[in-house]
Structure formats: structure tokens, C-alpha cells
Design an enzyme around this catalytic site. Structure first.
Site, short mmCIF file in Angstrom:
data_model
loop_
_atom_site.label_atom_id
_atom_site.label_comp_id
_atom_site.label_asym_id
_atom_site.label_seq_id
_atom_site.Cartn_x
_atom_site.Cartn_y
_atom_site.Cartn_z
N ASN A 9 -57.80 -13.28 47.64
CA ASN A 9 -58.79 -14.23 48.18
C ASN A 9 -58.21 -14.85 49.45
OD1 ASN A 9 -60.59 -16.26 48.70
ND2 ASN A 9 -60.13 -17.46 46.86
N TRP A 10 -58.72 -14.40 50.57
CA TRP A 10 -58.16 -14.85 51.85
C TRP A 10 -58.56 -16.29 52.17
CZ3 TRP A 10 -59.36 -10.24 55.74
CH2 TRP A 10 -58.76 -9.08 55.25
N HIS A 97 -65.21 -20.76 42.41
CA HIS A 97 -63.83 -21.14 42.75
C HIS A 97 -63.72 -22.67 42.76
CE1 HIS A 97 -60.03 -21.55 44.82
NE2 HIS A 97 -59.80 -20.28 44.53
N GLU A 169 -57.91 -19.98 36.88
CA GLU A 169 -57.09 -20.56 37.94
C GLU A 169 -56.90 -22.06 37.69
OE1 GLU A 169 -57.48 -17.85 41.71
OE2 GLU A 169 -58.89 -19.50 41.83
N GLY A 236 -54.12 -16.03 46.30
CA GLY A 236 -54.46 -16.73 47.54
C GLY A 236 -53.41 -16.46 48.60
N GLY A 237 -52.50 -17.41 48.79
CA GLY A 237 -51.50 -17.36 49.86
C GLY A 237 -50.76 -16.04 49.98
P1 13P Z 1 -52.73 -19.43 45.65
O1 13P Z 1 -52.31 -18.04 45.23
O2 13P Z 1 -52.52 -19.69 47.11
O3 13P Z 1 -52.17 -20.48 44.75
O4 13P Z 1 -54.33 -19.48 45.45
C1 13P Z 1 -54.89 -19.03 44.27
C2 13P Z 1 -56.37 -18.98 44.46
O5 13P Z 1 -57.02 -20.00 44.57
C3 13P Z 1 -57.00 -17.65 44.53
O6 13P Z 1 -58.39 -17.75 44.46
#
Ligand code: 13P
Length: 255
Positions: A9-10, A97, A169, A236-237
Site C-alpha cells: 500500500n503506497w 483502511h 492492521e 506500507g513503508g
Molecule cells: P506500515 O507498514 O508503514 O506500518 O503501514 C501499514 C499499512 O498501513 C498498510 O496498509
């Protein structure tokens, strides 16, 4: 056998050129994916069509939108419909989300409607759930997540569950560097599966893919993905750098 998925997820990152370079880098190092494994890119809307073209000849690699509107079409300036996303040949849409629940005030009722409109247009849904730190500290995370899933998904018919992926999440683990321990993730994923089993029966629950998201990185992915009820990750990151994302994909392939 249920599918294993690593999805990136960018969020609000990557211009068209940056996204192109990222996808090219991931495809270059991509290991062979068996039929039960998928890699998904979830770029911003503006990159979706381009990303679809980039991955169209690559087996088991798909594209997701990060959101869609809850209405079919109409006077909603600035919004994007599920039909438009499906017309770009994206496969998935992320719904619910925590960032959209919080910053865009998306309610359970809206998310149930978005899920319907996405499924009606042939998209698969990655439906997100997860509790805040406050709820985790109070020890009521199981009830909270269960309520989110019931409100967002339990109006669906059993056959529609084949097009749903759940992503757990925990909000306290998103972008914080603080990952849920593999035990915490496994406990919640097992709970989520039991909630679906009670509503839809064990076979449906057993075929449901449940992803973990929240500070997942190459160094912790293997341990998380080794949990019996963790079927991959929503990243995410670490999905913004080809090498890191590939490290996580590798953990899925070896799990
Ligand atoms: P991170 O991997 O940056 O913690 O983000 C997770 C996320 O929200 C993916 O949708």
C-alpha cells in the site's frame, strides 16, 4: 488451499515515474510465484492504469486501488468509482483502511456500501480492520475487530467471501515501527477466522486469506508469516523500496 498475498500500500507516495521505477525494480527481482501466491501493488489512483500495463504479463501480480466511492456514479467531485477502477483492469480495492476511517470519517455503513459496489463491479476487496492502542490496552481488541467485520462484511452471502481478503492492521503498529508480536498477530488472526467460521462455516473461514499489516519489514516478515493464520501482509513503508518489498515477498515464498 488459501492464497498467500503480499500487498504494498503506497498510500500518498510515488509520482508516476517513481512508481514506474519501483515496480520495475520489484519485477526484476521477483521470485517465481506458485499458483497460491500473489503480489499486489496498491498505488495512488493516478498510477493505477500505468501499473496495470507494467504487470499485465507477469503471472500472480495484481494491482489494487486504495479506496473507491460508495456510490455507483454521480455528482461527487474529486471521487473515483469502483467501475472506473475495474475498467483499468485493477483486481482489488482496499476498503476500510484506518487512515481513511480516521481522516475521512468513513463509517461502518459506508464501508459496507463500498464493499458492495466494489464486488458488484467485479473487484476483489481487501477489507481492513484493527484496533487503537487505547482499545488494545483495555483488552477489548477482539470484540472491537469482530464488530468492525460484522458491520462491514456480514451482510454478504457466503459465495461472495471468495472475493474478500481481510487485513488486520492494529493502528498502534502502523508506521510506528512497533510491530505486533507474532503471538499477538496469530491470536487475532485465529479470532478473526473463528468469527467467520461461526457466521459462514469452517470451510469458508479456512479459505479466507487474512493479512497482517503494521511495521512489517524483511526482518520480521518470516516470523509473522510462519504463524498458521497469517497469510501474508499489507505493507506500507517497506513497500516503497524494491529491495525491502522483495525481502518481504521472499519471506512469503519461503513460509
Ligand atoms: P506500515 O507498514 O508503514 O506500518 O503501514 C501499514 C499499512 O498501513 C498498510 O496498509
Amino acid at each position: 488451499m488459501r492464497k498467500k498475498i503480499v500487498a504494498g500500500n503506497w498510500k500518498m507516495n510515488m509520482t508516476l515515474d517513481e512508481g514506474h521505477a519501483l515496480v520495475a525494480g520489484v519485477l526484476k527481482g521477483l521470485p517465481e510465484l506458485s499458483n497460491d501466491k500473489q503480489v499486489v501493488f496498491a498505488p495512488p489512483f493516478l498510477n493505477i492504469q500505468h501499473t496495470v500495463y507494467q504487470v499485465e504479463d507477469v503471472q500472480h501480480v495484481h494491482v489494487a486501488a486504495q479506496n473507491c466511492h460508495s456510490e455507483v456514479s454521480g455528482a461527487y467531485t474529486g471521487e473515483v468509482s469502483a467501475k472506473m477502477i475495474a475498467a483499468c483492469d485493477a483486481t482489488y480495492v482496499i476498503i476500510g483502511h484506518s487512515e481513511r476511517r480516521e481522516y475521512c470519517h468513513e463509517t461502518d455503513a459506508m464501508l459496507a456500501q463500498k464493499t458492495d459496489v466494489a464486488l458488484d463491479n467485479g473487484l476483489k476487496v481487501i477489507f481492513c480492520c484493527g484496533e487503537s492502542l487505547e482499545i488494545r490496552d483495555a483488552g477489548t481488541q477482539n470484540e472491537f475487530v469482530e464488530a468492525q467485520l460484522k458491520a462491514g462484511l456480514f451482510h454478504l452471502h457466503k459465495h461472495q467471501l471468495a472475493n474478500i481478503v481481510v487485513a488486520y492492521e492494529p493502528i498502534w503498529a502502523i508506521g510506528t515501527g512497533r510491530t505486533a508480536s507474532s503471538q499477538q498477530a496469530q491470536d487475532m488472526h485465529a479470532h478473526i477466522r473463528s468469527v467467520f467460521a461461526a457466521q459462514y462455516g469452517q470451510p469458508t473461514a479456512d479459505s479466507l486469506t487474512i493479512l497482517y499489516g503494521g511495521s512489517c519489514k524483511p526482518s520480521n516478515a518470516a516470523e509473522l508469516f510462519a504463524c498458521p493464520d497469517v497469510d501474508g501482509g499489507l505493507i506500507g513503508g517497506a513497500s516503497l523500496k524494491a529491495e525491502e518489498f522483495l525481502g518481504i515477498i521472499d519471506a512469503m515464498v519461503k513460509a
